[in-house]
Enzyme design. Structure first.
Site, short mmCIF file in Angstrom:
data_model
loop_
_atom_site.label_atom_id
_atom_site.label_comp_id
_atom_site.label_asym_id
_atom_site.label_seq_id
_atom_site.Cartn_x
_atom_site.Cartn_y
_atom_site.Cartn_z
N HIS B 67 13.93 5.64 17.53
CA HIS B 67 14.84 4.96 18.45
C HIS B 67 14.47 5.16 19.70
O HIS B 67 14.94 4.32 20.55
CB HIS B 67 16.20 5.04 17.90
CG HIS B 67 16.53 6.77 18.02
ND1 HIS B 67 16.57 7.46 16.73
CD2 HIS B 67 17.31 7.35 18.78
CE1 HIS B 67 16.64 8.78 16.97
NE2 HIS B 67 17.33 8.83 18.16
N ILE B 186 24.48 15.73 18.83
CA ILE B 186 25.15 14.48 18.69
C ILE B 186 24.54 13.57 17.59
O ILE B 186 23.19 13.48 17.80
CB ILE B 186 24.91 13.75 20.22
CG1 ILE B 186 25.79 14.48 21.09
CG2 ILE B 186 25.60 12.36 20.03
CD1 ILE B 186 27.41 14.47 20.85
N HIS B 258 23.76 7.15 22.82
CA HIS B 258 22.67 6.88 21.99
C HIS B 258 22.05 5.78 21.78
O HIS B 258 20.87 5.48 22.00
CB HIS B 258 23.39 7.39 20.46
CG HIS B 258 22.40 7.01 19.48
ND1 HIS B 258 21.20 8.01 19.06
CD2 HIS B 258 22.30 6.20 18.69
CE1 HIS B 258 20.46 7.59 18.25
NE2 HIS B 258 21.24 6.29 17.78
N HIS B 453 2.98 5.93 -16.37
CA HIS B 453 4.14 5.59 -17.28
C HIS B 453 5.17 4.30 -16.84
O HIS B 453 6.31 4.30 -16.36
CB HIS B 453 5.25 6.96 -17.21
CG HIS B 453 4.53 7.99 -17.89
ND1 HIS B 453 3.25 8.32 -17.42
CD2 HIS B 453 4.82 8.84 -18.63
CE1 HIS B 453 2.82 9.48 -18.00
NE2 HIS B 453 3.84 9.77 -18.99
N ASP B 461 11.46 9.21 -23.54
CA ASP B 461 12.15 9.80 -22.17
C ASP B 461 13.35 8.80 -21.67
O ASP B 461 14.34 9.14 -21.08
CB ASP B 461 11.04 9.99 -20.81
CG ASP B 461 10.50 11.32 -20.84
OD1 ASP B 461 11.05 12.16 -21.73
OD2 ASP B 461 9.79 11.73 -20.25
N HIS B 465 13.70 6.78 -17.03
CA HIS B 465 12.38 7.11 -16.80
C HIS B 465 11.66 5.85 -17.08
O HIS B 465 10.33 5.77 -16.76
CB HIS B 465 11.80 8.25 -17.56
CG HIS B 465 12.01 9.63 -17.10
ND1 HIS B 465 13.40 9.89 -17.03
CD2 HIS B 465 11.36 10.66 -16.82
CE1 HIS B 465 13.33 11.01 -16.50
NE2 HIS B 465 12.02 11.56 -16.24
N ARG B 512 1.29 4.78 -19.90
CA ARG B 512 1.22 6.30 -20.82
C ARG B 512 0.34 5.96 -22.24
O ARG B 512 -0.27 6.83 -22.59
CB ARG B 512 2.59 6.56 -21.04
CG ARG B 512 2.33 8.02 -21.78
CD ARG B 512 3.84 8.51 -22.32
NE ARG B 512 3.78 9.65 -22.77
CZ ARG B 512 4.53 9.99 -23.90
NH1 ARG B 512 5.07 9.09 -24.57
NH2 ARG B 512 4.23 11.36 -24.36
#
Lengths: 655, 655
Positions: B67, B186, B258, B453, B461, B465, B512
């Site tokens: 920024h 800050i 800022h 997978h 799983d 997953h 998989r």
């Protein structure tokens, strides 16, 4: 107890290795390694009652290392929960068994949080601990006085989210959060040394935590560490030095035990090494009885608590909140009526703040926050004071620059109950907390994500900050309602819907830029239908323009131009895809008729809008990244103005 | 130099506050606060030559706190880069100005990385530092001997990814990485104390870093700290104690500086306080000259390096790698021919490993890795040794459980040049590294994501997953090619395409479970078209079935059943949407004709497939979350089998 703690733990070990072996799939290493420590926790410290799994003042236990799911399935079964039964455990990892590969709170009442994605359970537990302190500050020790416990592995600690969770917990001084770290020095790839050289305790020390180490296989030493953790006012990390796969004589201490069955020979060898003579899925009567006795510890404690609740002046209010019933209130309705009486041209993020002013005043369980964008997300209302380590009664959390930690903590608060959390960041940073949003959706937690700066309309911050693909990428997540309201009225409607949805998360995508109020009537919550006809064609209808959020204003401008050319055009505002998809086929066909040219306008990817406009429709949007410039210049540059769009529609219609 | 360092820094301050004021948008606080420290770095330490921004052995500088973009725009202009010109700076944050809201490496040659999303620049720099050490180990000090510098803010340090980046850098002992932390206390919401109580240096100490603090407004003290950092063999964090918005007398030290212009009055007051008399966008001649002199430091150093390069035995190879030209090789083609001669039924993750064996042997710049799933992602080949703190020449990185850190580091390696990184995790955890994938896409880095997978096909799983929405959520990301190959041949084809794509990232979604080899010919790379007819109808064509990855086998089974019922059916394998969309309309219409029922089969969300099958088509997939069970049981449960699908198609066709 006449049974040695080691034998109690061996029951966990045997169930774990046998279930994994039977399934020929799963993770025996963690349950076998942490069985001793978990046994100490569940038999001596954890406050729970298997007969009342949802007892409000129970301790919360989160298995952050969720792959070791057989640990918790074993513990729940042995301590006397109705589920899992031994038959459930025998069916570990099979279709319809509640003993899924990873622990799922929607499968088993004794599972507090769905875990598996590493680091998430730990960070979720931080939210539970926040909710506990907040409710304690609100309702007092008589009703709320419990701890949050976590078992975490190296993966949980190495993930980035751990830093956010640790920082937040340390800053808020969550002394009732105690984490048992399975310090086994092994990850999937091998020794932890392969990928990490961190002094873990030093890092936690630096974040304001109490840290202590113990021998994870010595019950007395584990108890000593837990006692120290309880005594310390800071959140605690207990490094339990363990051997992964403890008990399997040839494989323990290696990554081979992590994610694969031990194999028949090694299971037999482990039986011999542990002195465990029982057949698979059989628990000797004395050991079963000792476990049952441990599980019965909580019943009298709960009975005392029930008495206190019944006598408590705030008992009914506490119960209402914990049951997730909103208070009877007309805040949203009244707010919308005021908007109709006095239309506002404001950014929807500002409209959200205005709605929140009314809602947070009426719904005391709402706890807001932002990942360091309070003034940009417009998430803080006048009534909200900060929730701090010195005053947990506050209803606004300065989460810091921790989007993922915030989202996970909100899941934890919602799972704890008694709190409805909402939190803000920029929509583009939904990417940072996406794994937690997914866990909101999977666990169906009532969390409201306030995502502002929802398009190129944010202007000068440029492509790193401008969402393009985000709306669509969130809409495809199951169970998540993504709202993109077009004006102040829709914003209030979407807030009302989000709060009413007790069984899942909602996400509000809100504009940075001002938008005119396009709604002039609100006899019913039209956003509830997901999409509705905002403006009907006056000439013979040849086009239906569908838009969301800030592009609804553009769609109205387009329709005006089309009508001026004699082309009748509907404008459909579509704040929520998933709600529209849930309407009847008749309603959907009425809004998006088959025989008319359909056009979508949204300042984001056009991929996906074929769902509503078909292959013959026109889709206006942005299929590359954005740019840095004032918002009006960007809309013009990307061709998203009535003047740019109307001629293309006319051309498509042969005009 | 006859000009005081403070005056050099004030030039940066003036340009920064004036540009933000002119744009009426931007972040003056950071550039004004870090101007002194950055001036020390750019005038005394940073090795660079504005005349040759891409000089291979230059130091890399990353403004992680993106920024504060006016800091780097000012520095690049003042030190003599061709761009940005003063006109560019005057146009800060306007359409077509290279001085965008956040620094973008595709806009300015002097910007090494696109930053803004907090924490990402820092983590990207870690990858640059890895690439430097790797190439140094490969080509020696004469060609590769530079540092990586970062300026980071509190946000960069608070984000979760920082933990991963710090852990990785500490573990790999990247002593040439030096981070200047703008320790201004800050954040946007106010004081850092609102949200953090961390001892930052303590955390870095615990991760194997060298830490040191300095007065960020005292050039001599900054230099002392940098000297210490250079002398220490560990990566260094320098805490530069600064005042945000330094020089603005009424606003400095507050979050008001800022992210907003200071305002005309405060800009005038700052001019007075700093003793800066020049008009906006004017630099006094003596100060401009001193800056130009500092910018000219690198030219003779580069000239010496060019001589060494010309004389170096490996000079041509080094240049080839840095220019991103692949070595001439037939590895992929030969591998595919071998597959055709000897078809393989393997998981595509295994097919990927087999392809990688050939490719990594032929392409020495490929550096692989995995986020602790090496044996599951199949990412390591026999030729690859680990890249470690003791031996940077290795070509395989054990990233640890750090998906986001891995992805960001890969971006850094690709941006550095000379390395083609690839790395693996499970597809579901693409969510964890999604912000970095987006930065790959935005910056067009050549990074290959190996995501295994890739569906419910992973089995037990369970839903945490199992990707459901991931393929679609990644396909909507601009510039990212998402591949889901159906067999070993397509896997090799997709790998070849991924490596050939020098201008952007690719992602391979791999199974998989084992898949049969469905391709019997490969005269050309058919995956390059994104989709192609794998099997043509034998009976009169009434259906076209489109599928990807593991569902192509199912599509073939469906077609067989349809043909048995006399219904001609094409099967189209569609490994890559974006490549298909880039084909001619004629090709697309040939593959997906308008007048035939089209059906999609993919084990993920069906939302989006209307794009290819239309509103009248049939879409088979999974629109909720998955479940835990063996893969075949899940495919049956979710209705994704030929026996379940074929009857529905027959019914739709009126049979």
């Amino acid at each position: 107890m006449t049974v040695a703690p080691k034998q109690l733990a061996n029951a966990v070990r045997a169930l774990s290795m046998d279930a994994v072996q039977a399934a020929n799939s799963g993770h025996p290493g963690m349950p076998m390694g942490m069985a001793d420590a978990a046994t100490v926790l569940f038999t001596q410290y954890l406050k729970f009652d298997p007969q009342a799994p949802k007892w409000a003042d129970r301790d919360r236990f989160v298995l952050s290392a969720g792959h070791g799911s057989m640990l918790i399935y074993s513990l729940l079964h042995l301590t006397g929960y109705a589920r899992p039964t031994m038959a459930d455990i025998r069916n570990f990892r099979q279709l319809h068994s509640p003993c899924a590969g990873h622990p799922e709170n929607f499968e088993l009442a004794g599972v507090e949080a769905t875990t598996g994605p590493l680091g998430s359970g730990f960070a979720t537990a931080v939210g539970m601990a926040i909710a506990e302190r907040h409710l304690n500050a609100t309702f007092g020790d008589d009703l709320v006085d419990h701890r949050t416990w976590v078992i975490a592995g190296d993966g949980c600690l190495m993930e980035g989210i751990n830093h956010e969770a640790v920082g937040l917990a340390g800053h808020l001084g969550l002394g009732r959060l105690i984490v048992l770290w399975d310090d086994n020095r092994i990850t999937i790839d091998g020794s932890v040394d392969l990928s990490s050289s961190e002094n873990v305790l030093g890092r936690y020390d630096a974040s304001g935590w109490h840290t202590i180490a113990c021998d994870g296989h010595d019950p007395a030493d584990v108890a000593r560490a837990i006692d120290a953790a309880i005594a310390d006012p800071r959140p605690s990390l207990i490094a339990c030095r363990t051997v992964i796969g403890y008990g399997a004589p040839n494989k323990q201490g290696t990554s081979a035990t992590h994610g694969s069955p031990l194999g028949g020979d090694e299971v037999a060898a482990a039986r011999a090494a542990l002195g465990w003579d029982s057949a698979p899925f059989e628990i000797p009567a004395d050991i079963a009885a000792a476990w049952a006795e441990a599980g019965a510890r909580g019943a009298p404690v709960r009975a005392e608590w029930e008495k206190r609740l019944a006598a408590h002046a705030q008992g009914a209010e506490f119960t209402r909140r914990m049951e997730g019933r909103l208070p009877v209130n007309a805040a949203a309705a009244e707010h919308i009526q005021a908007l109709l009486a006095n239309p506002q041209k404001v950014a929807t993020r500002k409209a959200s703040e205005n709605a929140l002013e009314a809602l947070t005043a009426a719904i005391p369980e709402m706890v807001g926050g932002s990942a360091d964008l309070t003034g940009s997300n417009n998430t803080k209302t006048k009534i909200q004071q900060p929730l701090t380590a010195k005053d947990y009664s506050g209803r606004y959390i300065y989460y810091g620059i921790r989007e993922f930690g915030m989202a996970a903590a909100m899941n934890g608060m919602a799972l704890h109950g008694g709190v409805i959390p909402y939190g803000g960041t920029f929509l583009v940073f939904s990417d940072y907390c996406r794994p937690a949003i997914r866990l909101s959706a999977l666990q169906r937690t009532r969390v409201v994500y306030v995502m502002t700066h929802d398009s190129i309309g944010l202007g000068e911050d440029g492509p790193t900050h401008q969402p393009i693909e985000h709306l669509m990428s969130l809409r495809v997540m199951p169970n998540l309602d993504v709202y993109r309201p077009a004006d102040a009225v829709e914003t209030a409607e979407c807030w009302a819907l989000s709060l009413e949805k007790a069984d899942g998360p909602s996400l509000l995508a809100l504009s940075r830029q001002n938008l005119p109020q396009v709604r002039t009537g609100a006899d019913e919550n039209l956003s509830a239908k997901g999409a509705y006809r905002l403006r009907g064609a006056t000439a013979a209808r040849k086009a239906v323009i569908v838009a969301s959020g800030s592009e609804v204003e553009i769609a109205l401008g387009v329709a005006e131009r089309l009508e001026a050319a004699g082309i009748g055009a509907d404008v459909v505002s579509m704040p929520c895809w998933s709600r529209f998809d849930a309407q009847t086929p008749e309603y959907r066909a009425e809004i998006l008729p088959a025989d008319v040219l359909k056009i979508s306008i949204e300042a984001g990817t056009t991929i996906g809008w074929e769902r509503y406009v078909g292959l013959d429709g026109l889709r206006f949007g942005i299929d590359g990244f954005g740019a840095s410039a004032p918002a009006p210049a960007l809309y013009e540059y990307f061709g998203l103005t009535p003047d740019a769009i109307a001629p293309k529609i006319l051309a498509a219609l042969g005009n």
